[in-house]
Design a protein around this motif. Structure first.
Motif, PDB file in Angstrom:
ATOM      1  N   ALA A 108      -5.413   3.839  -3.888  1.00 20.32           N
ATOM      2  CA  ALA A 108      -5.783   2.568  -2.810  1.00 20.32           C
ATOM      3  C   ALA A 108      -7.307   2.279  -3.411  1.00 20.32           C
ATOM      4  O   ALA A 108      -7.993   3.363  -3.651  1.00 20.32           O
ATOM      5  N   ASP A 158      -6.732  10.891  -1.963  1.00 18.32           N
ATOM      6  CA  ASP A 158      -7.051   9.381  -2.111  1.00 18.32           C
ATOM      7  C   ASP A 158      -7.853   9.160  -0.749  1.00 18.32           C
ATOM      8  O   ASP A 158      -7.342   8.873   0.301  1.00 18.32           O
ATOM      9  N   PRO A 201      -3.077  -1.557  -3.206  1.00 17.22           N
ATOM     10  CA  PRO A 201      -2.939  -0.466  -4.100  1.00 17.22           C
ATOM     11  C   PRO A 201      -3.103  -1.155  -5.667  1.00 17.22           C
ATOM     12  O   PRO A 201      -2.922  -2.314  -5.973  1.00 17.22           O
ATOM     13  N   LEU A 230       0.952  -1.157  -0.138  1.00 22.26           N
ATOM     14  CA  LEU A 230       0.086  -0.123  -0.143  1.00 22.26           C
ATOM     15  C   LEU A 230       0.947   1.190   0.034  1.00 22.26           C
ATOM     16  O   LEU A 230       0.326   2.342  -0.414  1.00 22.26           O
ATOM     17  N   ALA A 246      -1.089   5.727  -8.921  1.00 19.83           N
ATOM     18  CA  ALA A 246      -1.294   4.683  -8.025  1.00 19.83           C
ATOM     19  C   ALA A 246      -2.440   5.253  -6.963  1.00 19.83           C
ATOM     20  O   ALA A 246      -2.283   6.321  -6.673  1.00 19.83           O
ATOM     21  N   LEU A 248      -7.516   5.747   0.963  1.00 15.11           N
ATOM     22  CA  LEU A 248      -6.270   5.600   1.882  1.00 15.11           C
ATOM     23  C   LEU A 248      -6.258   6.782   3.086  1.00 15.11           C
ATOM     24  O   LEU A 248      -5.794   6.089   4.122  1.00 15.11           O
ATOM     25  N   GLU A 262       3.074   2.084  -1.868  1.00 16.50           N
ATOM     26  CA  GLU A 262       3.343   2.380  -3.199  1.00 16.50           C
ATOM     27  C   GLU A 262       2.444   3.859  -3.669  1.00 16.50           C
ATOM     28  O   GLU A 262       2.805   4.383  -4.428  1.00 16.50           O
ATOM     29  N   VAL A 263       1.434   4.103  -2.828  1.00 19.47           N
ATOM     30  CA  VAL A 263       0.312   5.205  -3.141  1.00 19.47           C
ATOM     31  C   VAL A 263       1.103   6.250  -2.492  1.00 19.47           C
ATOM     32  O   VAL A 263       1.003   7.304  -3.083  1.00 19.47           O
TER      33      VAL A 263
END
Length: 425
Positions: free
Chosen positions: A196, A381, A215, A174, A194, A384, A176-177
């Motif tokens: 979530a 996001d 992700p 996750l 990217a 997230l 990566e976001v």
């Protein structure tokens, strides 16, 4: 004695019979009138266009009031005129007052596709069992050829050439976001969009639809891969010693077309090193964990890679990728990094050979606003943001990134390293 009203007009008071007749005629006329239209409380002026009843006028903005000569507090006027204030909210970022200027229109379009696109087909990625590649259909797209239930071709190129595919990764990836937003805040612009997301499509296995947040990364259709099945996560094969030689400032960059990574300038490696140090991503420049003492649970130890550190000639770089449309620009993938990596074990080998860093990124690190800028970006996001507990929940992670940034700035100062001006995109 006061006169009666009727006598003032020199008129005789009407007879009772006459009054009764007049009332009867009025009632008869009223019964033959056409019914009033519904909701028509007041007749509209002849010049008014048809439509719903007019609402109260909206208050003037600071700019409108200023143009009309009305007094406006200077702070309010400056606030409304700040860069990025005019960009409107929609879709993914509807809860954010203003879109950060470091996110492009293309970024936002891809983020909306990833966050809300319907899954219409899927395929496994060879040698990556826990990653699913899916084709997405955005609202309003032509559904022709996207019948739900299709399976993507085995080839990564397949039908993803139109840029409508994404990679669903593990819940543990996750971060990566966060990495994507860090990349944009620093002006590097080398990571793929990217977001979530929770999935519910019946096309996906239950492990992907159990409510866990995962992700999903935009699939770049023109990533250049080597044909070697054992080294297909690179665009070029590059060893550690070759890489260090390329970074030497007194040596010209190789110009031979067949030289490994010959089209990638030094500035790209500087961006990568700065990014990887902040996130402590080892899998590109130091997959053998030669720059720190790894725990026994580290993959580099379990796979017996750490033992090769004694022979630098055996060390190779991985995940060195470019796009065919831009062969001189690196693409950063697999960016989750190690948010819990201890500060006393920071991997400075990631910075080895790097003599300068991008000025835009260094300025952001020095600004003291890195955490607030990241919060502003991550707020877009919503999945997230809510899953992590908003600003308070994200704060410890952002503080870790900020401390690493201060350590990097101290490294730059102590080694008299320079910055270079470059276009952020």
């Amino acid at each position: 004695m006061a006169q009666r009203p009727w006598r003032r007009t020199a008129m005789k008071p009407p007879a009772p019979a006459a009054v009764g007749a007049l009332l009867a005629l009025a009632l008869l006329a009223l019964t033959h009138l056409p019914p009033a239209p519904e909701h028509s409380l007041l007749p509209l002026p002849a010049s008014a266009p048809p439509g719903p009843p007019r609402e109260a006028a909206a208050p003037l903005s600071a700019g409108q009031a200023h143009r009309r000569g009305l007094p406006v507090p200077r702070a309010r006027l400056q606030q409304e005129q700040a860069p990025g204030r005019g960009r409107r909210r929609r879709g993914l970022e509807r809860d954010v007052p203003h879109i950060p200027p470091w996110l492009s229109a293309d970024d936002l379009q891809k983020m909306r596709l990833l966050s809300s696109g319907q899954v219409v087909s899927k395929s496994r990625v060879p040698a990556h069992g826990q990653i699913m590649r899916v084709r997405l259909r955005a609202a309003g797209d032509d559904a022709k050829g996207d019948a739900e239930g299709d399976v993507l071709p085995a080839s990564p190129e397949g039908d993803c050439q139109d840029g409508r595919c994404g990679l669903i990764k593990r819940p543990g990836d996750l971060y990566e976001v966060l990495a994507f937003h860090l990349d944009r805040v620093l002006g590097l612009n080398r990571s793929l969009p990217a977001v979530a997301r929770r999935f519910s499509s019946r096309l996906l296995p239950y492990s992907y639809t159990d409510g866990a947040l995962r992700p999903i990364i935009w699939w770049a259709p023109d990533l250049q891969h080597l044909q070697d099945a054992n080294n297909d996560q690179n665009s070029c094969a590059l060893g550690w010693l070759q890489y260090q030689e390329m970074l030497q400032p007194h040596r010209p960059m190789p110009v031979a077309r067949d030289a490994p990574c010959s089209s990638i300038p030094r500035s790209e490696w500087s961006r990568l090193a700065l990014f990887d140090f902040l996130l402590q991503v080892h899998d590109r420049l130091d997959r053998y964990c030669c720059g720190f003492q790894p725990d026994p649970s580290e993959p580099c130890v379990e796979e017996m890679l750490h033992e090769k550190c004694r022979n630098p000639a055996e060390l190779v770089l991985v995940h060195i990728l470019v796009r065919r449309s831009a062969p001189s620009r690196l693409v950063f993938i697999d960016n989750a990094g190690r948010p819990q990596h201890p500060e006393e074990k920071l991997n400075f080998r990631l910075l080895q050979g790097i003599g300068s860093f991008p000025a835009v990124a260094v300025a952001r690190l020095r600004s003291g606003r890195l955490q607030s800028l990241l919060l502003q970006s991550l707020r877009l996001d919503r999945e997230l943001w809510e899953s992590q507990g908003g600003a308070e929940g994200l704060r410890p992670l952002l503080q870790t990134i900020d401390r690493r940034a201060q350590i990097l700035l101290r490294h730059i100062q102590e080694h008299n390293l320079t910055v270079f001006e470059d276009s952020p995109r």
